[in-house]
Scaffold this motif. Structure first.
Motif, PDB file in Angstrom:
ATOM      1  N   VAL A   1       0.853  -1.199   0.000  1.00  0.00           N
ATOM      2  CA  VAL A   1       0.000   0.000   0.000  1.00  0.00           C
ATOM      3  C   VAL A   1       0.883   1.241   0.000  1.00  0.00           C
ATOM      4  N   GLN A   2       1.939   1.195   0.796  1.00  0.00           N
ATOM      5  CA  GLN A   2       2.859   2.341   0.844  1.00  0.00           C
ATOM      6  C   GLN A   2       3.500   2.590  -0.520  1.00  0.00           C
ATOM      7  N   ASP A   3       3.627   1.514  -1.304  1.00  0.00           N
ATOM      8  CA  ASP A   3       4.202   1.652  -2.650  1.00  0.00           C
ATOM      9  C   ASP A   3       3.145   1.993  -3.704  1.00  0.00           C
ATOM     10  N   GLY A   4       1.936   2.239  -3.253  1.00  0.00           N
ATOM     11  CA  GLY A   4       0.904   2.707  -4.181  1.00  0.00           C
ATOM     12  C   GLY A   4      -0.117   1.673  -4.614  1.00  0.00           C
TER      13      GLY A   4
ATOM     14  N   ILE B   1      -3.306   0.084  -4.151  1.00  0.00           N
ATOM     15  CA  ILE B   1      -4.579   0.247  -3.433  1.00  0.00           C
ATOM     16  C   ILE B   1      -5.250  -1.117  -3.196  1.00  0.00           C
TER      17      ILE B   1
ATOM     18  N   PHE C   1      -4.593  -2.695   0.035  1.00  0.00           N
ATOM     19  CA  PHE C   1      -5.366  -2.163   1.164  1.00  0.00           C
ATOM     20  C   PHE C   1      -6.741  -2.831   1.217  1.00  0.00           C
TER      21      PHE C   1
ATOM     22  N   GLN D   1     -15.445   2.474   9.361  1.00  0.00           N
ATOM     23  CA  GLN D   1     -15.072   3.230   8.159  1.00  0.00           C
ATOM     24  C   GLN D   1     -14.015   4.285   8.482  1.00  0.00           C
TER      25      GLN D   1
ATOM     26  N   PHE E   1     -10.552   2.606   9.115  1.00  0.00           N
ATOM     27  CA  PHE E   1      -9.796   2.212   7.916  1.00  0.00           C
ATOM     28  C   PHE E   1      -9.358   3.426   7.102  1.00  0.00           C
ATOM     29  N   LEU E   2     -10.218   4.426   7.058  1.00  0.00           N
ATOM     30  CA  LEU E   2      -9.831   5.635   6.327  1.00  0.00           C
ATOM     31  C   LEU E   2      -8.644   6.313   7.025  1.00  0.00           C
TER      32      LEU E   2
ATOM     33  N   TYR F   1      -5.595   4.418   6.289  1.00  0.00           N
ATOM     34  CA  TYR F   1      -5.144   4.655   4.915  1.00  0.00           C
ATOM     35  C   TYR F   1      -4.447   6.010   4.797  1.00  0.00           C
ATOM     36  N   LYS F   2      -5.036   7.000   5.450  1.00  0.00           N
ATOM     37  CA  LYS F   2      -4.461   8.346   5.374  1.00  0.00           C
ATOM     38  C   LYS F   2      -3.048   8.394   5.939  1.00  0.00           C
TER      39      LYS F   2
ATOM     40  N   ILE G   1      -1.010   5.716   6.246  1.00  0.00           N
ATOM     41  CA  ILE G   1      -0.339   4.440   5.933  1.00  0.00           C
ATOM     42  C   ILE G   1       1.177   4.606   5.744  1.00  0.00           C
ATOM     43  N   ASP G   2       1.580   5.764   5.252  1.00  0.00           N
ATOM     44  CA  ASP G   2       3.025   5.982   5.037  1.00  0.00           C
ATOM     45  C   ASP G   2       3.795   5.971   6.356  1.00  0.00           C
TER      46      ASP G   2
END
Lengths: 127, 175
Positions: B13-16, B18, B21, B51, B54-55, B58-59, B61-62
Motif C-alpha cells: 500500500v505504501q508503494d501505491g 490500493i 489495502f 469506516q 480504515f480511512l 489509509y491516510k 499508511i506511510d
C-alpha cells in the motif's frame, strides 16, 4: 450472516485517494511548471538584455588568439558580469535549480502516485 | 499460494497498491467491527467507526511501521475512534444488571452464552475504559499480552494487572 463492509469502506478510501492524487499531481505540475516558466522567462530576458547591452560583443575576445584570451579573459568576464542583468540570470538559475531539486526529491513519490493513479484508473474502468 | 503477510500488504500500500489495502480491509473489517461494537453498541455507529478507522489508517499508511504487527496498530486506532465516537455521543446509559461471574477464568465461557453475554457486555460498558479495552482485546480479539501492551503503550505486567482488576470490576458490576 456477517456483514461485509469492504466495498463501502473501499469506496470511501477510493474517493479520498482520488482527491489526494489529483491534488498532488496538480500541486506538482503547478510548482514545477512555475519554476520552469520562471527559469525560461528570466533566461529569455537575460539573453535579450545581454544582446541589447551588447555584452555578447565583449565575449568575442574568445575568438582571438590564445595569448590574448589567456591575458584578458578574467578582465573580460568580470566586465561582462558587471554589465550583465544579474538579477535575471541568478533568478533563472535559482528557478531551474528548484525545479531540478523538486524533480529529484519527488522521484519516489512520483512513482507511488503514478502507480496509484493507474490503479484508480483501472478501478474507474472496472478492470 | 500462501497468504500474504499483513506487513507485506502494508508495504505494498505504501508503494501505491490500493488493491493491497482492500485485502487488509477484507481481512479485518469483521473483526474490527465486532471489536468496535463492544464499545459503541449500535450497528450504525459501529459501521461509521469502522469506516473512519480504515480511512484513518489509509491516510496515515506511510507512517505505519512495517516491522510492527499491523493488527495491533489497527485495533489501537479502532479503539481510539470508538472512544471518540462515544465521547461525541455522550452515551452513558445507566444499566443495572445483577449477575454472577464465578471466576475470571470462566469469563470467556460466560460471554458465549446468549443472555449472559449481553449482561456482560452491558457491564463492560460501565467499567473503566482501559479495563474494557484489555478485556475486549484479550477475550474477544485473542490479542496476546504483548500485543495489548503495544496497543496501550504500557508494560506487559501492567496489562496483567489491568486484566486482573478488569475482571474484579466486571464481577462487581455483575453482582
Amino acid at each position: 450472516m456477517r456483514k461485509d463492509a469492504t466495498d463501502t469502506i473501499m469506496k470511501t478510501v477510493i474517493r479520498y485517494e482520488r482527491r489526494r492524487t489529483a491534488a498532488w499531481i496538480m500541486a506538482f505540475i503547478v510548482i514545477v511548471g512555475m519554476c520552469i516558466a520562471g527559469a525560461v522567462f528570466m533566461g529569455e530576458r537575460a539573453v535579450t538584455l545581454l544582446s541589447e547591452w551588447q555584452v555578447f560583443d565583449l565575449l568575442t575576445l574568445f575568438n582571438q588568439d590564445r595569448e590574448i584570451v589567456f591575458e584578458f579573459w578574467q578582465d573580460t568576464l568580470s566586465i561582462a558580469w558587471a554589465q550583465a542583468p544579474r538579477r535575471y540570470i541568478l533568478g533563472g538559475i535559482v528557478s531551474a535549480l528548484i525545479a531540478v531539486y523538486i524533480w529529484i526529491r519527488t522521484r519516489k513519490k512520483r512513482k507511488v502516485v503514478t502507480k496509484r493513479a493507474v490503479k484508480l484508473a483501472k478501478r474507474a474502468m472496472g478492470m | 499460494m500462501g497468504k500474504i503477510a499483513d506487513e507485506q500488504l502494508v508495504r505494498d500500500v505504501q508503494d501505491g497498491d490500493i488493491d493491497a489495502f482492500e485485502e487488509l480491509v477484507r481481512r479485518y473489517q469483521a473483526r474490527v467491527r465486532s471489536f468496535v461494537m463492544r464499545f459503541v453498541r449500535d450497528r450504525a455507529s459501529a459501521d461509521d467507526v469502522v469506516q473512519e478507522t480504515f480511512l484513518g489508517i489509509y491516510k496515515t499508511i506511510d507512517r505505519v511501521k512495517t516491522n510492527r504487527k499491523f493488527s495491533v496498530y489497527l485495533f489501537s486506532v479502532a479503539r481510539n475512534q470508538a472512544i471518540s465516537a462515544i465521547r461525541k455521543r455522550k452515551n452513558h446509559a445507566p444499566l443495572s444488571v445483577a449477575s454472577n461471574v464465578s471466576d475470571g477464568t470462566d469469563l470467556e465461557r460466560e460471554l458465549e452464552k446468549g443472555e449472559e453475554s449481553r449482561r456482560v457486555q452491558d457491564a463492560l460498558l460501565k467499567i473503566d475504559e482501559k479495563y474494557r479495552t484489555v478485556i475486549t482485546l484479550y477475550y474477544f480479539e485473542d490479542v496476546s499480552y504483548q500485543g495489548i501492551a503495544k496497543n496501550m503503550h504500557v508494560p506487559v505486567n501492567t496489562v496483567r494487572t489491568y486484566l486482573r482488576r478488569a475482571k474484579e470490576h466486571l464481577k462487581k458490576e455483575l453482582q
